[in-house]
Design an enzyme around this catalytic site. Sequence first.
Site, mmCIF file in Angstrom:
data_model
loop_
_atom_site.group_PDB
_atom_site.id
_atom_site.type_symbol
_atom_site.label_atom_id
_atom_site.label_comp_id
_atom_site.label_asym_id
_atom_site.label_seq_id
_atom_site.Cartn_x
_atom_site.Cartn_y
_atom_site.Cartn_z
ATOM 1 N N LYS A 80 -38.832 42.921 -52.975
ATOM 2 C CA LYS A 80 -38.006 43.671 -52.483
ATOM 3 C C LYS A 80 -38.161 44.928 -51.625
ATOM 4 O O LYS A 80 -39.175 45.603 -52.113
ATOM 5 C CB LYS A 80 -37.043 43.912 -53.857
ATOM 6 C CG LYS A 80 -36.537 42.774 -54.635
ATOM 7 C CD LYS A 80 -35.572 43.333 -55.665
ATOM 8 C CE LYS A 80 -35.275 42.288 -56.490
ATOM 9 N NZ LYS A 80 -34.183 41.446 -55.800
ATOM 10 N N GLY A 152 -28.680 42.384 -63.598
ATOM 11 C CA GLY A 152 -29.082 43.136 -64.927
ATOM 12 C C GLY A 152 -27.985 42.898 -66.163
ATOM 13 O O GLY A 152 -28.320 43.689 -67.076
ATOM 14 N N ARG A 164 -16.663 32.308 -54.513
ATOM 15 C CA ARG A 164 -15.171 31.865 -54.293
ATOM 16 C C ARG A 164 -14.780 32.429 -53.122
ATOM 17 O O ARG A 164 -13.884 32.090 -52.487
ATOM 18 C CB ARG A 164 -14.373 32.207 -55.609
ATOM 19 C CG ARG A 164 -14.660 31.201 -56.868
ATOM 20 C CD ARG A 164 -13.570 31.145 -57.590
ATOM 21 N NE ARG A 164 -14.027 30.233 -58.775
ATOM 22 C CZ ARG A 164 -13.610 28.591 -58.486
ATOM 23 N NH1 ARG A 164 -13.068 28.205 -57.464
ATOM 24 N NH2 ARG A 164 -13.679 28.000 -59.729
ATOM 25 N N SER A 235 -33.101 39.024 -64.956
ATOM 26 C CA SER A 235 -33.562 39.470 -66.002
ATOM 27 C C SER A 235 -33.245 38.326 -67.012
ATOM 28 O O SER A 235 -33.568 38.302 -68.333
ATOM 29 C CB SER A 235 -32.527 40.569 -66.585
ATOM 30 O OG SER A 235 -32.670 41.636 -65.664
#
EC number: 4.3.3.6
Length: 293
Positions: A80, A152, A164, A235
């Site tokens: 990242k 997280g 959606r 996570s």
Amino acid sequence: MDKKRYELNVQLAQMLKGGVIMDVTNVEQARIAEDAGAVAVMALERVPADIRAQGGVARMSDPSMIVEIKKSVSIPVMAKARIGHFVEAQILEALKIDYIDESEVLTPADEECHIDKTRFSIPFVCGARNLGEALRRIAEGAAMIRTKGEAGTGNVVEAVRHMRTMNREIRQLVGMPVEEVTVFAKSNGIPYELALQVRGLGRLPVVNFAAGGIATPADAALMMQLGCDGVFVGSGIFKSSNPDRRARAIVKATAYFNDAAKVLEASLDLGEAMPVLEIAQIPEDQILATRGW
């Protein structure tokens, strides 16, 4: 980056389709992910749950840690960079990692501009809550899109909302008279040709993965049935009571998302999932998905 290089990057991302990408913080976790069948790993110092709990400024991970993980596995490695921090991206490209995620999970470095991804040869992954965000990132050179579910939390509701929304807006664009596509493109700050391409395809021109809040095999299958091309799990694996078993289960559920019996098999005897955080309880200034534009 020329057109051929970008097309190659899009094809590289297509190779991950149908798979699971797992966040890992060390070599042991990376090997668990690879053995479980992950198609790639995301190397970072802290999983999103820890970033959220500990607060402070979250930056690019230590390059030496990324190198160790890269040496330990044979599958692609992602890392990242902060939104807008093109120097972090330059460092990651110099490390020769496989993909860069310009991520809202880290503290944004620039509140006005995202990274110009066309200046890089490496494929970029970016998050999006809706069609406009997705197409702006693609116009900047992103080769892969993911939802910006609230990382997280162990709560998949925001990822569902984003997918959606994306599906609904694509359907609206497909049904739009061609003369109105110009207005759509202008109002969303995207090239007309890109909007026209999506209208013709009936989907994004790059893969779109689920990310944020996925904690169970059922969550993964849900996102795949909503039309995602694959799944990121942060996570949800290594904050559970049995990471090895849960990792394998989520890979299986992602592969067999339309087979309820297989998803049931994957869901048995997994132990405790990660604790769930209710989105409404998160202070507004701690919502990660709103980072970027």
